[in-house]
Design a protein around this motif. Structure first.
Motif, PDB file in Angstrom:
ATOM      1  N   SER A 218       0.825  -1.204   0.000  1.00 56.30           N
ATOM      2  CA  SER A 218       0.000   0.000   0.000  1.00 56.30           C
ATOM      3  C   SER A 218       0.860   1.256   0.000  1.00 56.30           C
ATOM      4  O   SER A 218       0.414   2.320  -0.439  1.00 56.30           O
ATOM      5  CB  SER A 218      -0.939   0.000   1.214  1.00 56.30           C
ATOM      6  OG  SER A 218      -0.217  -0.105   2.418  1.00 56.30           O
ATOM      7  N   GLU A 219       2.106   1.141   0.489  1.00 54.93           N
ATOM      8  CA  GLU A 219       3.105   2.197   0.420  1.00 54.93           C
ATOM      9  C   GLU A 219       4.415   1.558  -0.008  1.00 54.93           C
ATOM     10  O   GLU A 219       4.665   0.383   0.305  1.00 54.93           O
ATOM     11  CB  GLU A 219       3.280   2.908   1.770  1.00 54.93           C
ATOM     12  CG  GLU A 219       2.036   3.609   2.285  1.00 54.93           C
ATOM     13  CD  GLU A 219       1.656   4.832   1.458  1.00 54.93           C
ATOM     14  OE1 GLU A 219       2.536   5.341   0.718  1.00 54.93           O
ATOM     15  OE2 GLU A 219       0.490   5.278   1.547  1.00 54.93           O
ATOM     16  N   PRO A 220       5.299   2.303  -0.708  1.00 54.71           N
ATOM     17  CA  PRO A 220       6.504   1.692  -1.266  1.00 54.71           C
ATOM     18  C   PRO A 220       7.349   0.897  -0.278  1.00 54.71           C
ATOM     19  O   PRO A 220       7.912  -0.143  -0.636  1.00 54.71           O
ATOM     20  CB  PRO A 220       7.273   2.900  -1.822  1.00 54.71           C
ATOM     21  CG  PRO A 220       6.215   3.897  -2.152  1.00 54.71           C
ATOM     22  CD  PRO A 220       5.158   3.724  -1.103  1.00 54.71           C
ATOM     23  N   GLN A 221       7.463   1.360   0.959  1.00 52.66           N
ATOM     24  CA  GLN A 221       8.318   0.682   1.919  1.00 52.66           C
ATOM     25  C   GLN A 221       7.548  -0.157   2.937  1.00 52.66           C
ATOM     26  O   GLN A 221       8.137  -0.681   3.884  1.00 52.66           O
ATOM     27  CB  GLN A 221       9.163   1.730   2.665  1.00 52.66           C
ATOM     28  CG  GLN A 221      10.017   2.597   1.763  1.00 52.66           C
ATOM     29  CD  GLN A 221      10.930   1.784   0.856  1.00 52.66           C
ATOM     30  OE1 GLN A 221      11.540   0.805   1.293  1.00 52.66           O
ATOM     31  NE2 GLN A 221      11.018   2.171  -0.406  1.00 52.66           N
ATOM     32  N   LEU A 222       6.241  -0.291   2.752  1.00 55.16           N
ATOM     33  CA  LEU A 222       5.416  -1.000   3.718  1.00 55.16           C
ATOM     34  C   LEU A 222       5.168  -2.435   3.257  1.00 55.16           C
ATOM     35  O   LEU A 222       4.776  -2.667   2.124  1.00 55.16           O
ATOM     36  CB  LEU A 222       4.077  -0.270   3.891  1.00 55.16           C
ATOM     37  CG  LEU A 222       3.133  -0.798   4.977  1.00 55.16           C
ATOM     38  CD1 LEU A 222       3.795  -0.696   6.349  1.00 55.16           C
ATOM     39  CD2 LEU A 222       1.825  -0.020   4.953  1.00 55.16           C
ATOM     40  N   GLU A 223       5.417  -3.389   4.144  1.00 53.03           N
ATOM     41  CA  GLU A 223       5.165  -4.783   3.826  1.00 53.03           C
ATOM     42  C   GLU A 223       3.848  -5.214   4.465  1.00 53.03           C
ATOM     43  O   GLU A 223       3.797  -5.615   5.617  1.00 53.03           O
ATOM     44  CB  GLU A 223       6.325  -5.657   4.302  1.00 53.03           C
ATOM     45  CG  GLU A 223       7.619  -5.386   3.545  1.00 53.03           C
ATOM     46  CD  GLU A 223       8.690  -6.429   3.797  1.00 53.03           C
ATOM     47  OE1 GLU A 223       8.511  -7.254   4.718  1.00 53.03           O
ATOM     48  OE2 GLU A 223       9.709  -6.416   3.083  1.00 53.03           O
ATOM     49  N   ASP A 224       2.774  -5.076   3.695  1.00 51.28           N
ATOM     50  CA  ASP A 224       1.435  -5.440   4.185  1.00 51.28           C
ATOM     51  C   ASP A 224       0.756  -6.362   3.177  1.00 51.28           C
ATOM     52  O   ASP A 224      -0.384  -6.147   2.768  1.00 51.28           O
ATOM     53  CB  ASP A 224       0.600  -4.193   4.459  1.00 51.28           C
ATOM     54  CG  ASP A 224       0.439  -3.276   3.248  1.00 51.28           C
ATOM     55  OD1 ASP A 224       1.267  -3.376   2.319  1.00 51.28           O
ATOM     56  OD2 ASP A 224      -0.499  -2.476   3.221  1.00 51.28           O
ATOM     57  N   GLY A 225       1.486  -7.402   2.796  1.00 56.34           N
ATOM     58  CA  GLY A 225       0.994  -8.325   1.771  1.00 56.34           C
ATOM     59  C   GLY A 225      -0.293  -9.029   2.121  1.00 56.34           C
ATOM     60  O   GLY A 225      -0.998  -9.520   1.228  1.00 56.34           O
ATOM     61  N   GLN A 226      -0.644  -9.070   3.402  1.00 58.50           N
ATOM     62  CA  GLN A 226      -1.899  -9.717   3.808  1.00 58.50           C
ATOM     63  C   GLN A 226      -3.121  -8.989   3.279  1.00 58.50           C
ATOM     64  O   GLN A 226      -4.239  -9.531   3.308  1.00 58.50           O
ATOM     65  CB  GLN A 226      -1.978  -9.817   5.335  1.00 58.50           C
ATOM     66  CG  GLN A 226      -2.183  -8.502   6.060  1.00 58.50           C
ATOM     67  CD  GLN A 226      -0.889  -7.733   6.324  1.00 58.50           C
ATOM     68  OE1 GLN A 226       0.179  -8.107   5.821  1.00 58.50           O
ATOM     69  NE2 GLN A 226      -0.972  -6.681   7.115  1.00 58.50           N
ATOM     70  N   ASN A 227      -2.924  -7.770   2.794  1.00 58.22           N
ATOM     71  CA  ASN A 227      -4.036  -6.985   2.242  1.00 58.22           C
ATOM     72  C   ASN A 227      -4.200  -7.157   0.734  1.00 58.22           C
ATOM     73  O   ASN A 227      -5.106  -6.553   0.147  1.00 58.22           O
ATOM     74  CB  ASN A 227      -3.842  -5.504   2.565  1.00 58.22           C
ATOM     75  CG  ASN A 227      -3.969  -5.210   4.044  1.00 58.22           C
ATOM     76  OD1 ASN A 227      -4.912  -5.655   4.690  1.00 58.22           O
ATOM     77  ND2 ASN A 227      -3.012  -4.478   4.599  1.00 58.22           N
TER      78      ASN A 227
END
Length: 484
Positions: A218-227
């Motif tokens: 959701s943001e370049p440096q954010l790891e939120d693959g569950q979304n």
């Protein structure tokens, strides 16, 4: 963009029979990508951009401001020559919407003269610039058309031992790929026709794997693959050669090796490392609703799962933006041959910044010299209120199936592909309409939830929801009340 005379004539002749609704424009340096002559199709709901210099790939399919496609920032504006002498590290993956000829196991030749697989895939179809033009058909659709150069097979393989490429003594196959696509006013649908042509002198057996690469942050440096989720319908009645309805193409050791090589050093004596990484991935969620398989993105995983799609759709969801993108494709044909027995795959790629792939595969076709096969798909997008995706049709996405509660409330939840008015129609056992109600305006940019009190209608046998647009009725969902 100046068109060749024959295409200019095509535009003129078609325009004599129908008034075209202009959807396509040609834009230089579109989105500051660095490429010129980008073909952009747009209506009030969706935007599609095709880049001829990036192997004719579709690099944008957005619903409103929500993107469905990942674009490789390292390759913006790049063009590559039609040269198939490429090494593994030279794979030019622009991102977006791409294709590979299948089977993949025999389109290369090694130094021993044996047919084999190779990655990167063939360049002329996958990396180098395509020809492109805009035309108008007899019913006034503006079409974006692209075509590859002639792809010679087999392609050479780089031998690390000798530091040379294998020698291709004879080309057994000459392929050409073509694609046309269009959109329509008031719909979030993209209609696509793929064609594979045998341009050689021998009979061949080939098909296509067609892939959409989706974003996973959701943001370049954010790891939120569950979304970031993928869905596909499965059935125990449709099984792969191993007798299973799906197969994860990854072993615990393969995942361990990938993380150890690409992410961080791992220790088999460290119980925490083993528990976390010696598995085939924890993102394969399995059957989350009857007949529906779900997975989400994992940044520490490189591998996929393949299926026979029980129904002809596959979907990607950006859960944060409550937006679904789906592909509808041709039904699986048990009489035909498919690579690895599957007609759909979902792939979790750990390359670059990471992307999730939804893939469809045609059957393997026998093509005599001069023959071709065509393959049709529809891509679509809609806002949804919830997950999982339960079913898809050409009108919309079902996230809660239409049903009638004990209190007499008819309920359902959807995403729609067509702007119009939602209408509920109730019929009796004789098929006669006993109730018809307009529920209000709907569009792809807003999830649609349906509630109606029907308890007093004791003669109701069936309930159906339609979208009415331009005088036509499009069925979204229906239920047989008598079977409840």
């Amino acid at each position: 963009m100046k068109l060749p005379i024959k295409y200019s004539l095509l535009l003129l002749s078609c325009g004599m029979f129908a008034q075209s609704y202009k959807t396509v424009s040609v834009v230089d340096n579109y989105n500051n990508w660095g490429w010129n002559n980008v073909l952009v199709a747009k209506n009030k709901f969706i935007t599609v951009a095709v880049v001829p210099d990036a192997a004719g790939r579709m690099l944008q399919f957005d619903l409103g401001k929500t993107a469905s496609l990942w674009v490789n920032p390292k390759l913006l504006g790049r063009k590559f020559a039609a040269d198939d002498k490429v090494k593994m590290q030279d794979w030019r993956n622009f991102g977006g919407y791409r294709l590979v000829p299948i089977p993949v196991d025999n389109f290369a030749v090694n130094s021993n003269g044996e047919k084999t697989k190779r990655w990167p895939p063939p360049v002329i179809m996958g990396d180098s610039p395509y020809d492109a033009f805009v035309s108008t058909d007899a019913v006034a659709h503006q079409l974006i058309n692209v075509s590859s150069g002639i792809q010679n097979l087999p392609v050479p393989v780089f031998d690390r031992t000798t530091n040379t490429f294998s020698t291709v003594l004879n080309y057994d196959e000459q392929l050409q790929y073509k694609r046309s696509m269009y959109i329509e006013k008031g719909k979030s649908l993209v209609f696509i026709t793929h064609s594979l042509l045998n341009k050689g002198t021998t009979t061949i057996e080939r098909g296509l794997k067609i892939t959409s690469q989706h974003p996973t942050r959701s943001e370049p440096q954010l790891e939120d693959g569950q979304n970031f989720l993928a869905y596909i319908p499965i059935s125990n009645k449709d099984v792969l050669p191993n007798g299973k309805s799906f197969e994860i193409m990854l072993t615990p050791q393969a995942r361990w090796n990938f993380v150890n090589k690409n992410r961080k050093p791992l220790d088999k004596n460290n119980a925490e490392d083993v528990a976390k990484y010696f598995n085939s991935g924890t993102n394969w969620k399995g059957e989350v609703a009857p007949g529906v398989y779900e997975l989400h993105y994992d940044y520490d995983l490189m591998g996929g799962v393949h299926f026979i799609a029980a129904k002809s759709w596959i979907g990607f969801v950006d859960k944060l933006k409550k937006t679904a993108f789906v592909t509808m494709f041709e039904p699986y044909n048990k009489k035909l041959n498919y690579e690895y027995g599957a007609n759909a795959e979902i792939y979790n790629s750990g390359l670059e910044t990471g992307y999730l792939e939804t893939e469809i595969k045609t059957a393997i076709h026998t093509l005599k010299p001069g023959q071709r096969f065509d393959y049709n798909e529809i891509q679509a997008a809609a806002k949804i209120a919830s997950t999982p995706i339960l079913d898809v049709n050409k009108t919309g996405i079902i996230t809660q199936k239409l049903h009638l509660t004990k209190d007499g409330i008819a309920h359902g939840a959807y995403g729609v592909f067509i702007q119009g008015k939602a209408i509920v129609i109730a019929k009796n056992n004789q098929g006669e309409i006993i109730k018809k109600r307009t529920l209000g305006n709907v569009s792809p940019l807003k999830a649609f939830t349906f509630d109606a009190y029907l308890k007093e209608e004791k003669a109701v046998a069936t309930i159906a929801i339609y979208i009415k647009a331009a005088g036509d009725l499009y069925l979204l969902d229906s239920v047989d009340v008598t079977s409840n």
